[in-house]
Every structure is written in structure tokens, then in C-alpha cells.
Design an enzyme around this catalytic site. Structure first.
Site, PDB file in Angstrom:
ATOM      1  N   ASN A  49       8.750   0.692 -10.776  1.00 61.08           N
ATOM      2  CA  ASN A  49       7.710   0.350  -9.803  1.00 61.08           C
ATOM      3  C   ASN A  49       6.644  -0.507 -10.506  1.00 61.08           C
ATOM      4  O   ASN A  49       5.897  -0.006 -11.340  1.00 61.08           O
ATOM      5  CB  ASN A  49       7.092   1.644  -9.256  1.00 61.08           C
ATOM      6  CG  ASN A  49       6.042   1.397  -8.189  1.00 61.08           C
ATOM      7  OD1 ASN A  49       5.564   0.276  -8.012  1.00 61.08           O
ATOM      8  ND2 ASN A  49       5.673   2.453  -7.488  1.00 61.08           N
ATOM      9  N   CYS A 108      -0.152  -0.950  -4.543  1.00 57.61           N
ATOM     10  CA  CYS A 108       1.252  -1.378  -4.399  1.00 57.61           C
ATOM     11  C   CYS A 108       1.469  -2.280  -3.184  1.00 57.61           C
ATOM     12  O   CYS A 108       2.461  -3.006  -3.121  1.00 57.61           O
ATOM     13  CB  CYS A 108       2.171  -0.171  -4.319  1.00 57.61           C
ATOM     14  SG  CYS A 108       2.184   0.777  -5.840  1.00 57.61           S
ATOM     15  N   HIS A 149       8.886  -3.162  -1.151  1.00 55.93           N
ATOM     16  CA  HIS A 149       8.241  -2.738  -2.398  1.00 55.93           C
ATOM     17  C   HIS A 149       9.230  -1.831  -3.119  1.00 55.93           C
ATOM     18  O   HIS A 149       9.882  -0.981  -2.511  1.00 55.93           O
ATOM     19  CB  HIS A 149       6.953  -1.974  -2.071  1.00 55.93           C
ATOM     20  CG  HIS A 149       6.361  -1.282  -3.254  1.00 55.93           C
ATOM     21  ND1 HIS A 149       6.181  -1.924  -4.469  1.00 55.93           N
ATOM     22  CD2 HIS A 149       5.921  -0.007  -3.429  1.00 55.93           C
ATOM     23  CE1 HIS A 149       5.638  -1.059  -5.322  1.00 55.93           C
ATOM     24  NE2 HIS A 149       5.476   0.104  -4.720  1.00 55.93           N
TER      25      HIS A 149
HETATM   26  O1  UT7 Z   1       4.309   2.627  -5.301  1.00 56.60           O
HETATM   27  C1  UT7 Z   1       3.502   3.556  -4.660  1.00 56.60           C
HETATM   28  C2  UT7 Z   1       4.298   4.448  -3.894  1.00 56.60           C
HETATM   29  N1  UT7 Z   1       4.915   5.475  -4.726  1.00 56.60           N
HETATM   30  C3  UT7 Z   1       6.017   6.004  -4.306  1.00 56.60           C
HETATM   31  O2  UT7 Z   1       6.537   5.546  -3.329  1.00 56.60           O
HETATM   32  C4  UT7 Z   1       6.571   7.200  -5.019  1.00 56.60           C
HETATM   33  C5  UT7 Z   1       6.986   8.220  -4.000  1.00 56.60           C
HETATM   34  N2  UT7 Z   1       7.591   9.430  -4.530  1.00 56.60           N
HETATM   35  C6  UT7 Z   1       8.754   9.445  -5.223  1.00 56.60           C
HETATM   36  O3  UT7 Z   1       9.325   8.423  -5.529  1.00 56.60           O
HETATM   37  C7  UT7 Z   1       9.370  10.790  -5.518  1.00 56.60           C
HETATM   38  O4  UT7 Z   1       8.653  11.793  -4.878  1.00 56.60           O
HETATM   39  C8  UT7 Z   1       9.455  11.115  -7.047  1.00 56.60           C
HETATM   40  C9  UT7 Z   1      10.515  10.240  -7.711  1.00 56.60           C
HETATM   41  C10 UT7 Z   1       8.096  10.888  -7.674  1.00 56.60           C
HETATM   42  C11 UT7 Z   1       9.845  12.583  -7.260  1.00 56.60           C
HETATM   43  O5  UT7 Z   1      11.044  12.896  -6.587  1.00 56.60           O
HETATM   44  P1  UT7 Z   1      11.157  14.233  -5.716  1.00 56.60           P
HETATM   45  O6  UT7 Z   1      12.536  14.326  -5.257  1.00 56.60           O
HETATM   46  O7  UT7 Z   1      10.061  14.173  -4.689  1.00 56.60           O
HETATM   47  O8  UT7 Z   1      10.904  15.349  -6.786  1.00 56.60           O
HETATM   48  P2  UT7 Z   1       9.724  16.439  -6.850  1.00 56.60           P
HETATM   49  O9  UT7 Z   1       8.433  15.786  -7.146  1.00 56.60           O
HETATM   50  O10 UT7 Z   1       9.811  17.340  -5.681  1.00 56.60           O
HETATM   51  O11 UT7 Z   1      10.180  17.237  -8.122  1.00 56.60           O
HETATM   52  C12 UT7 Z   1      11.387  18.001  -8.138  1.00 56.60           C
HETATM   53  C13 UT7 Z   1      11.465  18.703  -9.473  1.00 56.60           C
HETATM   54  C14 UT7 Z   1      10.176  19.445  -9.835  1.00 56.60           C
HETATM   55  O12 UT7 Z   1      10.549  20.632 -10.468  1.00 56.60           O
HETATM   56  P3  UT7 Z   1      10.470  22.026  -9.668  1.00 56.60           P
HETATM   57  O13 UT7 Z   1       9.032  22.155  -9.251  1.00 56.60           O
HETATM   58  O14 UT7 Z   1      11.406  21.851  -8.508  1.00 56.60           O
HETATM   59  O15 UT7 Z   1      10.915  23.008 -10.686  1.00 56.60           O
HETATM   60  C15 UT7 Z   1       9.534  18.522 -10.830  1.00 56.60           C
HETATM   61  O16 UT7 Z   1       8.730  19.227 -11.762  1.00 56.60           O
HETATM   62  O17 UT7 Z   1      11.684  17.744 -10.506  1.00 56.60           O
HETATM   63  C16 UT7 Z   1      10.713  17.927 -11.536  1.00 56.60           C
HETATM   64  N3  UT7 Z   1      10.441  16.653 -12.157  1.00 56.60           N
HETATM   65  C17 UT7 Z   1      11.194  16.134 -13.157  1.00 56.60           C
HETATM   66  N4  UT7 Z   1      12.285  16.596 -13.771  1.00 56.60           N
HETATM   67  C18 UT7 Z   1      12.811  15.829 -14.728  1.00 56.60           C
HETATM   68  C19 UT7 Z   1       9.452  15.760 -11.877  1.00 56.60           C
HETATM   69  N5  UT7 Z   1       9.554  14.688 -12.675  1.00 56.60           N
HETATM   70  C20 UT7 Z   1      10.619  14.889 -13.458  1.00 56.60           C
HETATM   71  C21 UT7 Z   1      11.223  14.144 -14.489  1.00 56.60           C
HETATM   72  N6  UT7 Z   1      12.312  14.640 -15.078  1.00 56.60           N
HETATM   73  N7  UT7 Z   1      10.761  12.935 -14.878  1.00 56.60           N
END
Ligand code: UT7
Length: 323
Positions: free
Chosen positions: A280, A114, A250
Site C-alpha cells: 500500500n 490514500c 487503490h
Molecule cells: O489504504 C488505507 C486503507 N487501508 C486498508 O484498506 C486496510 C484495510 N484492512 C486490511 O487490509 C486488513 O484488515 C488487514 C490486512 C490489516 C488485516 O486482515 P484481517 O483479516 O482483518 O485480520 P485481523 O486484523 O482480524 O487479524 C487476524 C489475526 C489477529 O490475531 P487474533 O486476534 O485472531 O489472534 C491478528 O493479531 O491476525 C493477526 N495478525 C497477524 N498475524 C501474522 C495481524 N497482523 C499479522 C501479521 N502476521 N502481520
């Protein structure tokens, strides 16, 4: 007097198919509300079957040549930042060279995921400053849809396909911060973090693999490291946050974009945001954002821009340039 690498043209290409968040609701336990709230993404483009990264790159390159009023043989080099090459080799860049019917110069790919476009711009800048080339086409092009595990809701809703291209040209300048062109570059990587963002396959493991990400961990590194690298690039250029007209980050996550801008002390109105429309697109996201911002009238000649990115590696960096 000194030489600067100045932006001479910009263009982009997005595949025709637009996929709204709601489409994922049919196959996954997810929702438009979750995707929008956690990432800011509303839709993304996916390449058609048979449409490759080099196809997107050639279309973006042609748009940039048109914008610059130049032809392919006016370029000395093509550098493509990508992690999703059509083939293991040759490089996407040489495919673009052939696609543009360019019969001179040299072409090669850069792979820093990225952050790839920042690393490619840095290479182009160094080659221009050293006198090795006078005009370089720098392209970010990706088909990340090919790396998705469609059963993994935590990654497959976040990425999209696209390409953007920038033409850099050697121009004489005064050596002050008033110059147009690239004013500073800050690059970093830390290979100890490979397990938080990677593809679990590759040529020497006999598979293509799928993207794997520990989102929360990457998020934490992103907000911390992006503000630091942006500040380092601004310090090196001799400018402050108040001087910046546009942050072009980005486009991975709206919360990372806003969090970084806040840490930099720059209001969101001065940030170019396209993540809602593109998702992304990895190395393509910055040239896509620059091209969109120019087309919609946000980005104008002489504006001071800081651009920053982080991705797999981890690899991250920032560039200050006057448009
Ligand atoms: O380009 C390279 C760099 N990449 C990035 O910069 C990405 C960086 N990370 C992110 O953008 C965020 O961490 C995400 C968007 C990937 C995730 O957001 P988050 O607020 O960190 O959520 P999380 O991973 O802590 O997940 C929260 C909850 C989880 O459920 P539990 O464990 O709390 O029950 C996940 O299983 O949301 C759940 N979850 C979803 N729910 C509905 C994860 N993906 C989804 C989804 N729909 N698509």
C-alpha cells in the site's frame, strides 16, 4: 464543444530496495503466508536513507514528461498528493517544481491520505475546466515507511514507498462519453471515523508519530464505500459497469480490490492489480498502477477506466476517465 482534462503522459518511480515478506519473519511474529493470504502483498519498495518523497516525485515527474514528450515549462501547475512531505513546509510540489527547474506556473500539495490522488485529480480537472490552467502535472508520492511502527505487525507489513505522475491537458471534446479525459468525479469524506486510521503525531503535537489502524474496521468501510462511490461516478458519467475496460483501484488489500470489483459486477480480469509488488503506497498507488498498466500493455488509448480509493479521514472517491 466542451473542454476535457485528457491524460497526456504517465510515469512512475520505485525506490531500488525491494523488501520481500520473508524479511519481516526475522523480527516479527509473522509469515509470508499470512501477509499474502490476508493482504495479497508479496513485496514492497522502501526508500533509501536520505531519499525523500520529493526525490521519488521528481523521478516520476521526469518519467511522465518523457512519456508525453513535454518539458517542465510546458506545465502550468504541479499538484502533489502526499501525507509524507519531506518537510512541514514548503510543499513537496514546490520542491518538485525546483527539482524540474520549472520557472513558471504554480505548485501545491493535497492531503487526503490514500484517497489523495483522486482528490488531486479532481482539483486539476476543475482548474482545467475553469480555464485556470491548460496542463497540470498530478503526482502521488509517498514514503510511508517513515510512518511505520516496526513492532506493530498489523500495519508495518502492509505499506511501501513510491511515486506516480500523470500529465493532464485541456483538449476540446464533443461532450459525450466517447470523449477522452475525465468524465466524472465523486468525492466524499466523513471525519467521524478518524480513530480507525490515523497517525498519532503531527506538528502541533510535537512528534512525527506512527500510523495506527483498526484494519478490520477500515476493511468493512472500504468494501462498502468503494463500490458506492464507483457507481456514483459511473452514473454521473452516464456509463455502466459493462462499458468499463479497467478498474484501477487503490492498492491496499487484494481482498478489498476483489470484493469491490465483485460488488461492481466487474470480473477480476478487468482490474489492474499491483498490490503484490508495491504494497500500500497510499496516494501513490493509483498513478503507480496506471503507469504500470500502460507500460505492460493492459491500458490503451480510449479505454474507459474507473479509479477509486479510500483512506484516513475517512476520505474516499472515484473518477471515470477515458484514457
Ligand atoms: O489504504 C488505507 C486503507 N487501508 C486498508 O484498506 C486496510 C484495510 N484492512 C486490511 O487490509 C486488513 O484488515 C488487514 C490486512 C490489516 C488485516 O486482515 P484481517 O483479516 O482483518 O485480520 P485481523 O486484523 O482480524 O487479524 C487476524 C489475526 C489477529 O490475531 P487474533 O486476534 O485472531 O489472534 C491478528 O493479531 O491476525 C493477526 N495478525 C497477524 N498475524 C501474522 C495481524 N497482523 C499479522 C501479521 N502476521 N502481520
Amino acid at each position: 464543444m466542451q473542454i476535457r482534462a485528457v491524460v497526456r503522459g504517465v510515469g512512475h518511480y520505485l525506490p531500488e530496495r525491494i523488501v520481500p515478506n520473508s524479511e519481516f519473519e526475522e523480527t516479527l511474529d509473522t509469515s509470508d503466508e499470512w501477509i499474502k493470504a490476508r493482504s495479497g502483498i508479496e513485496r514492497r519498495h522502501f526508500a533509501a536513507e536520505g531519499e525523500t518523497t520529493s526525490d521519488l516525485a521528481v523521478a516520476a515527474a521526469n518519467a511522465a514528461l518523457k512519456d508525453a514528450g513535454l518539458s517542465a515549462d510546458d506545465m502550468d501547475a504541479i499538484i502533489v498528493a502526499t501525507s509524507t512531505a519531506d518537510l512541514t513546509f514548503p510543499s513537496v510540489a514546490t520542491m518538485v517544481q525546483a527539482g524540474l527547474n520549472m520557472q513558471r506556473g504554480f505548485a501545491y500539495d493535497v492531503q487526503a491520505v490514500c484517497a489523495g490522488f483522486i482528490f488531486a485529480l479532481s482539483s486539476a480537472n476543475a482548474q482545467i475546466l475553469s480555464g485556470q490552467a491548460k496542463r497540470i502535472m498530478v503526482i502521488g508520492a509517498e514514503t510511508f515507511s517513515r510512518l511505520m511502527d516496526w513492532s506493530d505487525r498489523s500495519t508495518c507489513v502492509l505499506f511501501g514507498d513510491g511515486a506516480g505522475a500523470l500529465i493532464l491537458e485541456a483538449q476540446e471534446a464533443s461532450g459525450s462519453t466517447a470523449d477522452r479525459g475525465i468524465l466524472s468525479v465523486d468525492l466524499n469524506s466523513d471525519g467521524r471515523h478518524r480513530d480507525i486510521l490515523y497517525v498519532d503525531g503531527g506538528v502541533s503535537t510535537h512528534t512525527t508519530g506512527h500510523l495506527r489502524m483498526q484494519g478490520k474496521e477500515v476493511f468493512r468501510h472500504a468494501v462498502e464505500k468503494l463500490a458506492i462511490t464507483a457507481q456514483a461516478a459511473m452514473d454521473q458519467a452516464g456509463v455502466t459497469a459493462d462499458d468499463i475496460d479497467w478498474v484501477v483501484p487503490h492498492q491496499a488489500n487484494l481482498r478489498i480490490i476483489k470484493g469491490t470489483a465483485k460488488k461492481m459486477g466487474i470480473s477480476t480480469e478487468r482490474v489492474v492489480i499491483t498490490v503484490q509488488d508495491h504494497g500500500n503506497t497510499s496516494a501513490a498507488s493509483i498513478p503507480l498502477a496506471l503507469s504500470v498498466a500502460k507500460a505492460n500493455g493492459q491500458l490503451k488509448e480510449n479505454h474507459l477506466v474507473v479509479t477509486e480509493a479510500i483512506g484516513g479521514g475517512l476520505a474516499w472517491g472515484a473518477i471515470v476517465l477515458r484514457w
